[in-house]
Design an enzyme around this catalytic site. Structure first.
Site, mmCIF file in Angstrom:
data_model
loop_
_atom_site.group_PDB
_atom_site.id
_atom_site.type_symbol
_atom_site.label_atom_id
_atom_site.label_comp_id
_atom_site.label_asym_id
_atom_site.label_seq_id
_atom_site.Cartn_x
_atom_site.Cartn_y
_atom_site.Cartn_z
ATOM 1 N N CYS A 186 -45.884 -55.663 -34.078
ATOM 2 C CA CYS A 186 -44.684 -55.526 -33.242
ATOM 3 C C CYS A 186 -45.078 -55.200 -31.796
ATOM 4 O O CYS A 186 -45.766 -54.219 -31.527
ATOM 5 C CB CYS A 186 -43.779 -54.432 -33.809
ATOM 6 S SG CYS A 186 -42.428 -53.980 -32.719
ATOM 7 N N CYS A 219 -44.033 -51.727 -30.641
ATOM 8 C CA CYS A 219 -44.893 -50.679 -31.222
ATOM 9 C C CYS A 219 -46.215 -50.622 -30.459
ATOM 10 O O CYS A 219 -46.761 -49.543 -30.235
ATOM 11 C CB CYS A 219 -45.121 -50.928 -32.706
ATOM 12 S SG CYS A 219 -43.716 -50.442 -33.750
ATOM 13 N N ASN A 221 -29.020 -56.843 -28.799
ATOM 14 C CA ASN A 221 -28.883 -58.094 -29.534
ATOM 15 C C ASN A 221 -29.386 -57.879 -30.959
ATOM 16 O O ASN A 221 -30.475 -57.348 -31.159
ATOM 17 C CB ASN A 221 -29.699 -59.189 -28.849
ATOM 18 C CG ASN A 221 -29.166 -59.503 -27.456
ATOM 19 O OD1 ASN A 221 -27.962 -59.606 -27.261
ATOM 20 N ND2 ASN A 221 -30.053 -59.626 -26.483
ATOM 21 N N GLY A 255 -29.478 -63.784 -30.296
ATOM 22 C CA GLY A 255 -30.652 -64.078 -29.473
ATOM 23 C C GLY A 255 -31.694 -62.982 -29.466
ATOM 24 O O GLY A 255 -32.479 -62.875 -28.517
ATOM 25 N N HIS A 271 -37.685 -55.021 -32.885
ATOM 26 C CA HIS A 271 -37.780 -53.556 -32.831
ATOM 27 C C HIS A 271 -36.545 -53.162 -32.042
ATOM 28 O O HIS A 271 -36.408 -53.564 -30.867
ATOM 29 C CB HIS A 271 -39.086 -53.153 -32.119
ATOM 30 C CG HIS A 271 -39.320 -51.675 -32.005
ATOM 31 N ND1 HIS A 271 -40.498 -51.065 -32.411
ATOM 32 C CD2 HIS A 271 -38.542 -50.676 -31.513
ATOM 33 C CE1 HIS A 271 -40.428 -49.761 -32.178
ATOM 34 N NE2 HIS A 271 -39.256 -49.505 -31.634
ATOM 35 N N HIS A 317 -33.719 -52.283 -29.695
ATOM 36 C CA HIS A 317 -33.823 -51.883 -28.294
ATOM 37 C C HIS A 317 -32.474 -52.055 -27.617
ATOM 38 O O HIS A 317 -31.658 -52.883 -28.026
ATOM 39 C CB HIS A 317 -34.897 -52.700 -27.558
ATOM 40 C CG HIS A 317 -34.748 -54.181 -27.721
ATOM 41 N ND1 HIS A 317 -35.171 -54.844 -28.853
ATOM 42 C CD2 HIS A 317 -34.199 -55.127 -26.911
ATOM 43 C CE1 HIS A 317 -34.906 -56.142 -28.725
ATOM 44 N NE2 HIS A 317 -34.307 -56.332 -27.559
ATOM 45 N N HIS A 342 -30.753 -52.743 -23.969
ATOM 46 C CA HIS A 342 -30.904 -53.180 -22.584
ATOM 47 C C HIS A 342 -29.947 -52.344 -21.737
ATOM 48 O O HIS A 342 -28.732 -52.366 -21.977
ATOM 49 C CB HIS A 342 -30.503 -54.648 -22.428
ATOM 50 C CG HIS A 342 -31.323 -55.622 -23.233
ATOM 51 N ND1 HIS A 342 -32.326 -56.390 -22.682
ATOM 52 C CD2 HIS A 342 -31.271 -55.968 -24.537
ATOM 53 C CE1 HIS A 342 -32.851 -57.173 -23.614
ATOM 54 N NE2 HIS A 342 -32.229 -56.942 -24.752
HETATM 55 P P1 AMP Z 1 -33.982 -59.400 -26.952
HETATM 56 O O1 AMP Z 1 -33.949 -60.849 -26.541
HETATM 57 O O2 AMP Z 1 -32.667 -58.725 -26.937
HETATM 58 O O3 AMP Z 1 -34.749 -59.218 -28.254
HETATM 59 O O4 AMP Z 1 -34.801 -58.679 -25.811
HETATM 60 C C1 AMP Z 1 -36.171 -58.612 -25.744
HETATM 61 C C2 AMP Z 1 -36.515 -58.267 -24.321
HETATM 62 O O5 AMP Z 1 -37.857 -57.808 -24.286
HETATM 63 C C3 AMP Z 1 -36.414 -59.444 -23.346
HETATM 64 O O6 AMP Z 1 -35.466 -59.133 -22.319
HETATM 65 C C4 AMP Z 1 -37.836 -59.580 -22.809
HETATM 66 O O7 AMP Z 1 -37.874 -59.928 -21.448
HETATM 67 C C5 AMP Z 1 -38.411 -58.192 -23.058
HETATM 68 N N1 AMP Z 1 -39.851 -58.113 -23.207
HETATM 69 C C6 AMP Z 1 -40.635 -58.882 -24.020
HETATM 70 N N2 AMP Z 1 -41.921 -58.509 -23.895
HETATM 71 C C7 AMP Z 1 -41.955 -57.481 -23.005
HETATM 72 C C8 AMP Z 1 -42.992 -56.669 -22.461
HETATM 73 N N3 AMP Z 1 -44.277 -56.827 -22.808
HETATM 74 N N4 AMP Z 1 -42.656 -55.716 -21.561
HETATM 75 C C9 AMP Z 1 -41.371 -55.560 -21.183
HETATM 76 N N5 AMP Z 1 -40.347 -56.272 -21.679
HETATM 77 C C10 AMP Z 1 -40.631 -57.232 -22.567
HETATM 78 ZN ZN ZN Z 2 -41.997 -51.911 -33.571
#
Ligand code: AMP
Ligand code: ZN
Length: 114
Positions: free
Chosen positions: A4, A7, A87, A93, A98, A100, A102
């Site tokens: 992940c 993680c 999401n 999408g 993991h 999160h 926004h």
């Molecule tokens: P979601 O599409 O809701 O799963 O959001 C995942 C988010 O993680 C997206 O907005 C990506 O731009 C962000 N993301 C993916 N990899 C990284 C990373 N290494 N550092 C910061 N943000 C990331």
């Molecule tokens: Zn994780």
């Protein structure tokens, strides 16, 4: 979860632009910002999505929202307003599995979202 990406960020194996950290929660700037303020707030415990929230792990999710409220003030978006998005699953999408949140600000949002 070994593979992940969030993680790995929590463990420091992948760099991030950290905004806030405590024992249970980490917040860092999104690598591909969708607004001038775009912070991801995550529990350190691996929970895949909102589908996996239950009575046992809900305390950390409540704490995530305390952190979001503090960060909104610190980032100066509390008065103008901000948006929090999580999401869940393919139709929404979700790309990182993991859970999160926004935290988006310094932008005029429309409703409903696209
Ligand atoms: P979601 O599409 O809701 O799963 O959001 C995942 C988010 O993680 C997206 O907005 C990506 O731009 C962000 N993301 C993916 N990899 C990284 C990373 N290494 N550092 C910061 N943000 C990331
Ligand atoms: Zn994780």
């Amino acid at each position: 979860m070994d593979e992940c990406i969030f993680c790995k960020i929590i463990k420091g194996e992948i760099p991030s632009s950290k905004v806030y950290e405590d024992e249970d929660v980490l917040a860092f700037n999104d690598i591909s910002p969708a607004a001038p303020v775009h912070v991801l707030v995550i529990p350190k415990k691996h929970i895949s999505s909102l589908n996996d929230i239950n009575e046992e792990n809900s305390k950390v999710i409540a704490h995530v929202f305390v952190v979001i409220s503090k960060l909104a003030k610190e980032l100066g978006i509390d008065e103008d307003g901000f948006r929090v998005v999580s999401n869940c699953g393919e139709a929404a999408g979700q790309t990182v599995h993991h859970v999160h949140f926004h935290l988006l600000g310094k932008k005029k949002f429309t409703w409903p979202p696209g």
